[in-house]
Design a protein around this motif. Structure first.
Motif, PDB file in Angstrom:
ATOM      1  N   VAL A 198      39.588  23.150   4.971  1.00 31.13           N
ATOM      2  CA  VAL A 198      38.170  23.418   4.584  1.00 31.13           C
ATOM      3  C   VAL A 198      37.953  24.160   3.253  1.00 31.13           C
ATOM      4  O   VAL A 198      36.848  23.486   2.523  1.00 31.13           O
ATOM      5  CB  VAL A 198      37.455  24.338   5.801  1.00 31.13           C
ATOM      6  N   GLU A 199      38.825  25.082   2.722  1.00 24.07           N
ATOM      7  CA  GLU A 199      38.487  25.497   1.306  1.00 24.07           C
ATOM      8  C   GLU A 199      38.697  24.430   0.277  1.00 24.07           C
ATOM      9  O   GLU A 199      37.884  24.141  -0.708  1.00 24.07           O
ATOM     10  CB  GLU A 199      39.558  26.648   1.163  1.00 24.07           C
ATOM     11  N   ARG A 200      39.649  23.469   0.419  1.00 18.92           N
ATOM     12  CA  ARG A 200      40.070  22.608  -0.680  1.00 18.92           C
ATOM     13  C   ARG A 200      39.118  21.371  -0.615  1.00 18.92           C
ATOM     14  O   ARG A 200      38.882  21.103  -1.707  1.00 18.92           O
ATOM     15  CB  ARG A 200      41.378  22.046  -0.407  1.00 18.92           C
ATOM     16  N   TRP A 201      38.469  21.181   0.601  1.00 17.73           N
ATOM     17  CA  TRP A 201      37.443  19.934   0.677  1.00 17.73           C
ATOM     18  C   TRP A 201      35.956  20.622   0.269  1.00 17.73           C
ATOM     19  O   TRP A 201      35.224  19.732  -0.279  1.00 17.73           O
ATOM     20  CB  TRP A 201      37.533  19.314   1.753  1.00 17.73           C
ATOM     21  N   LEU A 202      35.586  21.701   0.426  1.00 17.80           N
ATOM     22  CA  LEU A 202      34.354  22.119   0.437  1.00 17.80           C
ATOM     23  C   LEU A 202      33.656  23.218  -0.620  1.00 17.80           C
ATOM     24  O   LEU A 202      32.815  23.611  -0.447  1.00 17.80           O
ATOM     25  CB  LEU A 202      33.851  22.429   1.960  1.00 17.80           C
ATOM     26  N   ASN A 203      35.055  23.933  -0.966  1.00 20.60           N
ATOM     27  CA  ASN A 203      34.605  25.265  -1.932  1.00 20.60           C
ATOM     28  C   ASN A 203      34.414  24.589  -3.383  1.00 20.60           C
ATOM     29  O   ASN A 203      35.539  24.965  -4.192  1.00 20.60           O
ATOM     30  CB  ASN A 203      35.767  26.324  -1.842  1.00 20.60           C
ATOM     31  N   HIS A 204      33.427  23.904  -3.490  1.00 18.59           N
ATOM     32  CA  HIS A 204      33.244  23.292  -4.785  1.00 18.59           C
ATOM     33  C   HIS A 204      31.487  23.630  -5.119  1.00 18.59           C
ATOM     34  O   HIS A 204      30.873  22.878  -4.918  1.00 18.59           O
ATOM     35  CB  HIS A 204      33.361  21.685  -4.794  1.00 18.59           C
ATOM     36  N   PRO A 205      31.404  24.694  -5.575  1.00 15.44           N
ATOM     37  CA  PRO A 205      29.953  25.201  -5.681  1.00 15.44           C
ATOM     38  C   PRO A 205      28.844  24.475  -6.771  1.00 15.44           C
ATOM     39  O   PRO A 205      27.744  24.234  -6.505  1.00 15.44           O
ATOM     40  CB  PRO A 205      29.831  26.683  -6.239  1.00 15.44           C
ATOM     41  N   VAL A 206      29.605  24.184  -7.718  1.00 13.23           N
ATOM     42  CA  VAL A 206      28.904  23.456  -8.904  1.00 13.23           C
ATOM     43  C   VAL A 206      28.332  21.952  -8.395  1.00 13.23           C
ATOM     44  O   VAL A 206      27.196  21.608  -8.492  1.00 13.23           O
ATOM     45  CB  VAL A 206      29.483  23.266 -10.197  1.00 13.23           C
ATOM     46  N   LEU A 207      29.382  21.376  -7.655  1.00 20.92           N
ATOM     47  CA  LEU A 207      29.077  19.900  -7.405  1.00 20.92           C
ATOM     48  C   LEU A 207      28.081  20.155  -6.046  1.00 20.92           C
ATOM     49  O   LEU A 207      27.153  19.509  -6.116  1.00 20.92           O
ATOM     50  CB  LEU A 207      30.381  19.300  -6.760  1.00 20.92           C
ATOM     51  N   LEU A 208      28.300  20.833  -5.128  1.00 22.12           N
ATOM     52  CA  LEU A 208      27.493  20.855  -3.874  1.00 22.12           C
ATOM     53  C   LEU A 208      26.104  21.245  -4.143  1.00 22.12           C
ATOM     54  O   LEU A 208      25.179  20.885  -3.549  1.00 22.12           O
ATOM     55  CB  LEU A 208      28.191  21.381  -2.615  1.00 22.12           C
TER      56      LEU A 208
END
Length: 192
Positions: free
Chosen positions: A36-46
């Motif tokens: 979950v961290e590797r897939w979704l911890n992308h603040p700038v993109l999301l």
């Protein structure tokens, strides 16, 4: 009526992007799910996608807006697209988990792995040490710490016993106990 559906659909997708990022942020803490961290911890993109979708929804909802507010929305969208999109893409591509330096599997327990990652953006390495417990979707990561090498704080990490991890530094030893569920106990710190 179609404009309203589209506007609220875009805002719904923006909300989903924000909620996805929050799930990734929550998983980035010690004990969080690795996948979950590797897939979704992308603040700038999301968060950037969510902001762009909100601005687009405001543009579509323009019938009740004045000419000046429409110009402002177009300007904000142009800044997001031409400034934010390249930043988001570059952030996603280059901001991974760092560069793996070392990986040590516990011999009797192959689903327990120590990882040492260089997370520095400069020449001098900064080492982040984690214990990965489990496999697949249920794998969790447990933080042992982050050390700079400039001050001699980190030398190596080893499995020092069946359920024990030792982080060796120039000035101290940190010994962690690994619980049966794969989580970590508090470290015992001794001077060298």
């Amino acid at each position: 009526m179609r404009h309203k559906q589209l506007v609220w659909g875009l805002r719904g997708v923006a909300l989903v992007a924000i909620l996805a990022y929050l799930a990734g942020l929550h998983a980035s803490r010690s004990g969080g799910l690795v996948v979950v961290e590797r897939w979704l911890n992308h603040p700038v993109l999301l968060v950037g996608v969510a902001a762009a979708l909100i601005v687009v929804s405001l543009l579509i909802e323009r019938e009740s807006r004045t000419a000046w507010s429409q110009i402002g929305c177009v300007g904000a969208l142009a800044v997001l697209v031409f400034g934010g999109l390249p930043i988001a893409v570059l952030s996603y591509v280059f901001s991974g988990d760092g560069r793996w330096v070392e990986r040590k599997v516990r011999p009797e327990h192959p689903d327990r792995v120590l990882t040492v990652t260089d997370v520095a953006f400069s020449i001098d390495p900064i080492y982040h040490v984690e214990l990965l417990s489990g496999t697949g979707w249920s794998a969790r990561h447990w933080d042992l710490g982050t050390w700079e090498t400039e001050g001699g704080d980190f030398t190596r990490v080893d499995w020092s016993g069946p359920n024990q991890i030792t982080v060796t530094g120039e000035r101290e030893l940190r010994v962690f106990e690994v619980h049966p569920d794969g989580s970590l106990g508090a470290p015992r710190v001794t001077a060298r």
